[in-house]
Design an enzyme around this catalytic site. Sequence first.
Site, PDB file in Angstrom:
ATOM      1  N   HIS A 141       7.139  -3.478  -3.764  1.00  0.00           N
ATOM      2  CA  HIS A 141       6.981  -2.651  -4.062  1.00  0.00           C
ATOM      3  C   HIS A 141       8.031  -2.373  -3.935  1.00  0.00           C
ATOM      4  O   HIS A 141       9.024  -0.686  -4.413  1.00  0.00           O
ATOM      5  CB  HIS A 141       6.420  -0.769  -4.356  1.00  0.00           C
ATOM      6  N   CYS A 175      29.380  -8.350  -6.064  1.00  0.00           N
ATOM      7  CA  CYS A 175      28.794  -8.778  -6.992  1.00  0.00           C
ATOM      8  C   CYS A 175      29.722  -7.601  -8.273  1.00  0.00           C
ATOM      9  O   CYS A 175      29.777  -7.747  -9.633  1.00  0.00           O
ATOM     10  CB  CYS A 175      28.345  -9.303  -7.520  1.00  0.00           C
ATOM     11  N   GLY A 212      -6.758   0.171   1.990  1.00  0.00           N
ATOM     12  CA  GLY A 212      -6.230   1.449   1.363  1.00  0.00           C
ATOM     13  C   GLY A 212      -5.271   1.666  -0.138  1.00  0.00           C
ATOM     14  O   GLY A 212      -4.113   2.080  -0.134  1.00  0.00           O
ATOM     15  N   ASN A 238     -11.608   0.853   2.677  1.00  0.00           N
ATOM     16  CA  ASN A 238     -11.332   2.290   1.652  1.00  0.00           C
ATOM     17  C   ASN A 238     -11.892   2.998   2.534  1.00  0.00           C
ATOM     18  O   ASN A 238     -13.763   3.144   2.246  1.00  0.00           O
ATOM     19  CB  ASN A 238     -11.534   1.570   0.456  1.00  0.00           C
TER      20      ASN A 238
HETATM   21  N1  APR Z   1      -7.880   4.191   4.704  1.00  0.00           N
HETATM   22  C1  APR Z   1      -7.936   3.561   4.298  1.00  0.00           C
HETATM   23  N2  APR Z   1      -8.346   4.278   2.702  1.00  0.00           N
HETATM   24  C2  APR Z   1      -7.253   5.325   2.129  1.00  0.00           C
HETATM   25  C3  APR Z   1      -6.985   6.222   3.632  1.00  0.00           C
HETATM   26  C4  APR Z   1      -7.086   6.143   4.544  1.00  0.00           C
HETATM   27  N3  APR Z   1      -7.188   6.022   5.702  1.00  0.00           N
HETATM   28  N4  APR Z   1      -6.993   6.879   2.946  1.00  0.00           N
HETATM   29  C5  APR Z   1      -7.189   7.465   1.596  1.00  0.00           C
HETATM   30  N5  APR Z   1      -7.279   6.300   1.459  1.00  0.00           N
HETATM   31  C6  APR Z   1      -7.711   4.718  -0.115  1.00  0.00           C
HETATM   32  C7  APR Z   1      -7.748   5.957  -1.028  1.00  0.00           C
HETATM   33  O1  APR Z   1      -9.397   5.688  -1.087  1.00  0.00           O
HETATM   34  C8  APR Z   1      -7.193   5.421  -2.275  1.00  0.00           C
HETATM   35  O2  APR Z   1      -8.199   4.171  -2.780  1.00  0.00           O
HETATM   36  O3  APR Z   1      -6.178   4.462  -0.078  1.00  0.00           O
HETATM   37  C9  APR Z   1      -6.285   4.256  -1.800  1.00  0.00           C
HETATM   38  C10 APR Z   1      -4.792   4.516  -2.216  1.00  0.00           C
HETATM   39  O4  APR Z   1      -4.560   4.283  -3.752  1.00  0.00           O
HETATM   40  P1  APR Z   1      -3.291   5.148  -4.317  1.00  0.00           P
HETATM   41  O5  APR Z   1      -2.766   6.460  -3.967  1.00  0.00           O
HETATM   42  O6  APR Z   1      -3.473   4.161  -5.666  1.00  0.00           O
HETATM   43  O7  APR Z   1      -2.388   3.661  -3.714  1.00  0.00           O
HETATM   44  P2  APR Z   1      -1.952   1.980  -4.152  1.00  0.00           P
HETATM   45  O8  APR Z   1      -3.505   1.745  -4.222  1.00  0.00           O
HETATM   46  O9  APR Z   1      -1.220   1.978  -3.204  1.00  0.00           O
HETATM   47  O10 APR Z   1      -1.118   3.335  -5.471  1.00  0.00           O
HETATM   48  C11 APR Z   1      -0.574   1.559  -5.733  1.00  0.00           C
HETATM   49  O11 APR Z   1       0.738   2.538  -7.162  1.00  0.00           O
HETATM   50  O12 APR Z   1       2.276   4.600  -7.961  1.00  0.00           O
HETATM   51  C12 APR Z   1       1.731   3.787  -7.592  1.00  0.00           C
HETATM   52  O13 APR Z   1       3.907   2.419  -6.791  1.00  0.00           O
HETATM   53  C13 APR Z   1       2.800   2.666  -6.226  1.00  0.00           C
HETATM   54  O14 APR Z   1       2.378   1.310  -4.858  1.00  0.00           O
HETATM   55  C14 APR Z   1       1.650   2.415  -5.420  1.00  0.00           C
HETATM   56  C15 APR Z   1       0.777   1.586  -6.484  1.00  0.00           C
END
Ligand code: APR
Length: 274
Positions: A141, A175, A212, A238
């Site tokens: 991203h 460009c 995560g 997670n």
């Molecule tokens: N360690 C591991 N996991 C964790 C922790 C931690 N300390 N704290 C929270 N989490 C978990 C949450 O339970 C959740 O499942 O991390 C996850 C974060 O999920 P999102 O907030 O949805 O993030 P992500 O999966 O990276 O989102 C994907 O969505 O909005 C778009 O572009 C944005 O890259 C992002 C994409």
Amino acid sequence: MQDTAHTEFVLDAALDAEIARATDALRESRHVVALTGAGLSVESGIPPFRGPGGLWTQYGEPPMDGYQRFLADPAAAWREQLNPTAPWAVGLAETLAAAKPNAGHAALAELERRGACAAVITQNIDDLQRQAGSQVLLEIHGNAHWLRCSGCNQRFDRDELEVDPERLPPHCPSCEGIVKGDTVQFGEPIPPDVLDGCFAQVALADCMLVVGTSTTVYPAAGFPLEVLHRGGCAIEINPEETEFSRLATHSLRGPAGAVLTRILDHVAGAEATR
Ligand code: APR
């Protein structure tokens, strides 16, 4: 038991045993790839998007046409980026600038150095995995520290391309294309060089660490499914249960920093007894 001075999270015996089993699977694999999400950087002070404390949880999901709006009026999009007004964006640049890699980022970089993890695909734009020292790193991203030409895909460090607030949008010195932040906006195609790199790593992977991430945004969310579909293993890290948890070969219910550090302990310990 893990030294609690190292982190406030104490691994109980059952989780530690599951981590040991997951590490055995990782060490028996030929090509391990880590897919990381916002949860990996929570312990660096950066809020996630979904789940407890998530930006979208707090403010609602943003419009899914950010890229289309950028193309329609690049100057206006740049003004919003330079002086954010969207509640979820206010202060985020400062949070990102202050964030440092945490034990989870460091453990992934060390696993790479030890040959136990071949690549990291991160959905995070915070640059922390790069700062932690990972060499084979795909930022699917984008990276908030960089700019990218929407015409020729050339990337620039923010320090190397002057952005004049009076002459927006900036243009590419190569460009003349319109330059935008490297962060991939909603509705924006993922740059082909990065996407091809991700597909190549997923095609080689027989084990994926899923760290995560809520595994809700494609194509990244499909990568661990592809590895499982081909008979590989998936190790989820997670503290919360996700849609992916029931599919994972191992679902390690704990924070990335403590769990990845424990995996690294097991890898290092196994090497020491060789
Ligand atoms: N360690 C591991 N996991 C964790 C922790 C931690 N300390 N704290 C929270 N989490 C978990 C949450 O339970 C959740 O499942 O991390 C996850 C974060 O999920 P999102 O907030 O949805 O993030 P992500 O999966 O990276 O989102 C994907 O969505 O909005 C778009 O572009 C944005 O890259 C992002 C994409």
